[in-house]
Motif scaffolding. Sequence first.
Motif, PDB file in Angstrom:
ATOM      1  N   GLU A 177       0.881  -1.165   0.000  1.00  0.00           N
ATOM      2  CA  GLU A 177       0.000   0.000   0.000  1.00  0.00           C
ATOM      3  C   GLU A 177       0.920   1.217   0.000  1.00  0.00           C
ATOM      4  O   GLU A 177       1.930   1.212  -0.666  1.00  0.00           O
ATOM      5  N   ASP A 178       0.601   2.195   0.783  1.00  0.00           N
ATOM      6  CA  ASP A 178       1.418   3.396   0.755  1.00  0.00           C
ATOM      7  C   ASP A 178       2.456   3.370   1.889  1.00  0.00           C
ATOM      8  O   ASP A 178       2.461   4.229   2.755  1.00  0.00           O
ATOM      9  N   VAL A 179       3.319   2.349   1.847  1.00  0.00           N
ATOM     10  CA  VAL A 179       4.308   2.164   2.904  1.00  0.00           C
ATOM     11  C   VAL A 179       5.231   3.378   3.034  1.00  0.00           C
ATOM     12  O   VAL A 179       5.443   3.892   4.145  1.00  0.00           O
ATOM     13  N   ASP A 180       5.749   3.850   1.910  1.00  0.00           N
ATOM     14  CA  ASP A 180       6.653   5.009   1.947  1.00  0.00           C
ATOM     15  C   ASP A 180       5.930   6.232   2.514  1.00  0.00           C
ATOM     16  O   ASP A 180       6.478   6.983   3.315  1.00  0.00           O
ATOM     17  N   GLU A 181       4.675   6.405   2.066  1.00  0.00           N
ATOM     18  CA  GLU A 181       3.872   7.538   2.532  1.00  0.00           C
ATOM     19  C   GLU A 181       3.703   7.491   4.050  1.00  0.00           C
ATOM     20  O   GLU A 181       3.831   8.497   4.745  1.00  0.00           O
ATOM     21  N   LEU A 182       3.411   6.287   4.563  1.00  0.00           N
ATOM     22  CA  LEU A 182       3.179   6.138   6.008  1.00  0.00           C
ATOM     23  C   LEU A 182       4.453   6.443   6.791  1.00  0.00           C
ATOM     24  O   LEU A 182       4.402   7.057   7.863  1.00  0.00           O
ATOM     25  N   ASN A 183       5.611   6.043   6.257  1.00  0.00           N
ATOM     26  CA  ASN A 183       6.861   6.332   6.951  1.00  0.00           C
ATOM     27  C   ASN A 183       7.163   7.833   6.928  1.00  0.00           C
ATOM     28  O   ASN A 183       7.722   8.383   7.876  1.00  0.00           O
ATOM     29  N   LYS A 184       6.762   8.492   5.830  1.00  0.00           N
ATOM     30  CA  LYS A 184       6.904   9.959   5.762  1.00  0.00           C
ATOM     31  C   LYS A 184       6.015  10.605   6.828  1.00  0.00           C
ATOM     32  O   LYS A 184       6.407  11.547   7.507  1.00  0.00           O
ATOM     33  N   GLU A 185       4.819  10.063   6.966  1.00  0.00           N
ATOM     34  CA  GLU A 185       3.847  10.558   7.963  1.00  0.00           C
ATOM     35  C   GLU A 185       4.424  10.434   9.378  1.00  0.00           C
ATOM     36  O   GLU A 185       4.287  11.324  10.203  1.00  0.00           O
ATOM     37  N   LEU A 186       5.087   9.298   9.610  1.00  0.00           N
ATOM     38  CA  LEU A 186       5.713   9.055  10.918  1.00  0.00           C
ATOM     39  C   LEU A 186       6.803  10.113  11.165  1.00  0.00           C
ATOM     40  O   LEU A 186       6.925  10.661  12.264  1.00  0.00           O
ATOM     41  N   GLY A 187       7.566  10.406  10.107  1.00  0.00           N
ATOM     42  CA  GLY A 187       8.607  11.439  10.198  1.00  0.00           C
ATOM     43  C   GLY A 187       7.999  12.805  10.494  1.00  0.00           C
ATOM     44  O   GLY A 187       8.536  13.581  11.292  1.00  0.00           O
ATOM     45  N   ASN A 188       6.849  13.104   9.861  1.00  0.00           N
ATOM     46  CA  ASN A 188       6.170  14.384  10.124  1.00  0.00           C
ATOM     47  C   ASN A 188       5.727  14.467  11.575  1.00  0.00           C
ATOM     48  O   ASN A 188       5.834  15.503  12.225  1.00  0.00           O
ATOM     49  N   LEU A 189       5.222  13.334  12.085  1.00  0.00           N
ATOM     50  CA  LEU A 189       4.769  13.304  13.476  1.00  0.00           C
ATOM     51  C   LEU A 189       5.951  13.587  14.415  1.00  0.00           C
ATOM     52  O   LEU A 189       5.835  14.348  15.382  1.00  0.00           O
ATOM     53  N   ALA A 190       7.102  12.990  14.081  1.00  0.00           N
ATOM     54  CA  ALA A 190       8.298  13.184  14.912  1.00  0.00           C
ATOM     55  C   ALA A 190       8.692  14.664  14.944  1.00  0.00           C
ATOM     56  O   ALA A 190       9.169  15.167  15.966  1.00  0.00           O
ATOM     57  N   LYS A 191       8.461  15.367  13.809  1.00  0.00           N
ATOM     58  CA  LYS A 191       8.824  16.793  13.769  1.00  0.00           C
ATOM     59  C   LYS A 191       7.959  17.614  14.715  1.00  0.00           C
ATOM     60  O   LYS A 191       8.401  18.601  15.293  1.00  0.00           O
ATOM     61  N   THR A 192       6.695  17.190  14.889  1.00  0.00           N
ATOM     62  CA  THR A 192       5.807  17.973  15.758  1.00  0.00           C
ATOM     63  C   THR A 192       5.965  17.563  17.228  1.00  0.00           C
ATOM     64  O   THR A 192       5.622  18.326  18.121  1.00  0.00           O
ATOM     65  N   LEU A 193       6.458  16.361  17.464  1.00  0.00           N
ATOM     66  CA  LEU A 193       6.607  15.891  18.851  1.00  0.00           C
ATOM     67  C   LEU A 193       8.087  15.942  19.229  1.00  0.00           C
ATOM     68  O   LEU A 193       8.778  14.927  19.258  1.00  0.00           O
ATOM     69  N   LYS A 194       8.564  17.154  19.520  1.00  0.00           N
ATOM     70  CA  LYS A 194       9.999  17.359  19.692  1.00  0.00           C
ATOM     71  C   LYS A 194      10.573  16.648  20.915  1.00  0.00           C
ATOM     72  O   LYS A 194      11.767  16.356  20.973  1.00  0.00           O
ATOM     73  N   THR A 195       9.737  16.404  21.932  1.00  0.00           N
ATOM     74  CA  THR A 195      10.289  15.788  23.147  1.00  0.00           C
ATOM     75  C   THR A 195      10.143  14.254  23.142  1.00  0.00           C
ATOM     76  O   THR A 195      10.564  13.591  24.072  1.00  0.00           O
ATOM     77  N   TRP A 196       9.545  13.716  22.103  1.00  0.00           N
ATOM     78  CA  TRP A 196       9.320  12.259  22.070  1.00  0.00           C
ATOM     79  C   TRP A 196      10.543  11.505  21.548  1.00  0.00           C
ATOM     80  O   TRP A 196      11.348  12.030  20.788  1.00  0.00           O
ATOM     81  N   SER A 197      10.627  10.248  21.950  1.00  0.00           N
ATOM     82  CA  SER A 197      11.597   9.333  21.358  1.00  0.00           C
ATOM     83  C   SER A 197      10.812   8.420  20.433  1.00  0.00           C
ATOM     84  O   SER A 197       9.690   8.018  20.762  1.00  0.00           O
ATOM     85  N   PHE A 198      11.415   8.085  19.291  1.00  0.00           N
ATOM     86  CA  PHE A 198      10.740   7.219  18.306  1.00  0.00           C
ATOM     87  C   PHE A 198      11.538   5.939  18.098  1.00  0.00           C
ATOM     88  O   PHE A 198      12.751   5.985  17.901  1.00  0.00           O
ATOM     89  N   TYR A 199      10.829   4.820  18.147  1.00  0.00           N
ATOM     90  CA  TYR A 199      11.462   3.512  17.921  1.00  0.00           C
ATOM     91  C   TYR A 199      10.611   2.763  16.906  1.00  0.00           C
ATOM     92  O   TYR A 199       9.423   2.539  17.141  1.00  0.00           O
ATOM     93  N   VAL A 200      11.231   2.390  15.794  1.00  0.00           N
ATOM     94  CA  VAL A 200      10.445   1.780  14.717  1.00  0.00           C
ATOM     95  C   VAL A 200      11.103   0.489  14.227  1.00  0.00           C
ATOM     96  O   VAL A 200      12.284   0.493  13.850  1.00  0.00           O
ATOM     97  N   ILE A 201      10.350  -0.604  14.246  1.00  0.00           N
ATOM     98  CA  ILE A 201      10.860  -1.851  13.652  1.00  0.00           C
ATOM     99  C   ILE A 201      10.225  -2.014  12.281  1.00  0.00           C
ATOM    100  O   ILE A 201       9.004  -1.935  12.123  1.00  0.00           O
ATOM    101  N   THR A 202      11.089  -2.205  11.285  1.00  0.00           N
ATOM    102  CA  THR A 202      10.579  -2.355   9.923  1.00  0.00           C
ATOM    103  C   THR A 202      11.580  -3.124   9.074  1.00  0.00           C
ATOM    104  O   THR A 202      12.775  -3.130   9.365  1.00  0.00           O
ATOM    105  N   ALA A 203      11.077  -3.753   8.031  1.00  0.00           N
ATOM    106  CA  ALA A 203      11.960  -4.444   7.097  1.00  0.00           C
ATOM    107  C   ALA A 203      12.214  -3.544   5.884  1.00  0.00           C
ATOM    108  O   ALA A 203      12.939  -3.918   4.976  1.00  0.00           O
ATOM    109  N   ASN A 204      11.612  -2.362   5.928  1.00  0.00           N
ATOM    110  CA  ASN A 204      11.704  -1.457   4.788  1.00  0.00           C
ATOM    111  C   ASN A 204      13.086  -0.783   4.741  1.00  0.00           C
ATOM    112  O   ASN A 204      13.463  -0.056   5.646  1.00  0.00           O
TER     113      ASN A 204
END
Length: 376
Positions: free
Chosen positions: A313-340
């Motif tokens: 589906e839109d795997v690349d799009e969703l990962n971009k979305e995750l990156g956008n979310l990280a930009k707005t949540l400056k104090t959060w830590s992000f951990y992502v498991i993926t084969a992409n």
Amino acid sequence: MENIKLIATTNFGLEAVTKRELLDLGYENIKTMDGKIEIEATLSDIPKLNLRLRTAERILLLIDKFEATTFEELFDKVYEINWPDYIAEEDNFIIQGRSRNSKLFSISDSQRITEKAIIEKLKTKYKTSWFEKSGPRVKIEVALLNDIAEITIDTSGDGLHKRGYREVNYKAPLSETIAASLIKLSYWNKNRTLADPFCGSGTIPIEAAMIGKNIAPGLMRKFDFEKFKFLDESIFKEEKKICYSEIKYDEKLDIIASDISHKAIEIARNNSEILGLDEDISFFQKDIRELDLPDNYGVLITNPPYGERIGKEDVDELNKELGNLAKTLKTWSFYVITANEKFEKNFGKKSDRNRKLYNGRIKSYYYQYYGPKPKK
Ligand SMILES: C[S@@+](CC[C@H](N)C(=O)[O-])C[C@H]1O[C@@H](n2cnc3c(N)ncnc32)[C@H](O)[C@@H]1O
């Protein structure tokens, strides 16, 4: 059988996490190898480790280890083991095999010889020539590596990822032991918010809630060792009691689990209910594009769709979305498991740390982006 050796098998790439768990439980004499950890132990550690380890896959009892380059050698050494100590007359003993880089490369032949030697030894005690195998299961493994045979009994039975709470799965669920490992590899603790915006069957949030409330992962399931003739039932009962007494029922947790699929949320909520954790996790249906989280030093741990198992589906799009979310949540830590393989490019940032691990047979990466430490 006072001092024994146990082997905790682990997912490849996650040995260090299980080692940390063992050290935290107070085990000192441990040796880490590829995919497994050897532990100097006593019989009472069999229930203890099966009940408590969150990241190990199985607990094996090492019966013997020896060089075997011919079937005669294998037969003689297996026959030397006093099998009636381990196997009751009615037990359903099953021989499994593995071989790598060894002269005895035929797994089926090694299994057959091992079984023959075991039966011959059992006959000396049980005075019968026919074993019905109608009783409890005892899984025995003959594993050959570089001509060294390791004979073990699987005390867990079913793999330890089978906790007993995931009755129904949604699409491509993560293994429970891997989910627990991802959490253990993060800086999340019970005082911080945890979010999984692609929660599927809810594995990551449920494992986190179990860690937060100190619920031993094996409390809901059965193990093969429960029926072993050499293990006193009372040791298991006692250990279970201790595990129950250590649960922190009143611990307040802030765990958020969302997914675009209504069905996934229903399944995840039902799974959490089995453990009585549905009030500890806030479940809701939401597309990641619409997710609104407070910027409160939270920790996001997630397993987005990555094509191989979900369909392109839109795997690349969703990962971009995750990156956008990280930009707005400056104090959060992000951990992502993926084969992409293109994850970092689409997320828009190189990770602080990247760990290779196997999710089933799928080579995956655990990308870690550390946010600032929470203020005291
Ligand atoms: C690999 S699965 C997650 C599996 C999960 N870790 C588990 O153990 O069951 C990915 C999930 O992402 C969800 N998903 C797909 N597109 C989404 C979107 N736009 N927003 C939120 N979730 C989405 C799917 O419904 C699926 O449940």
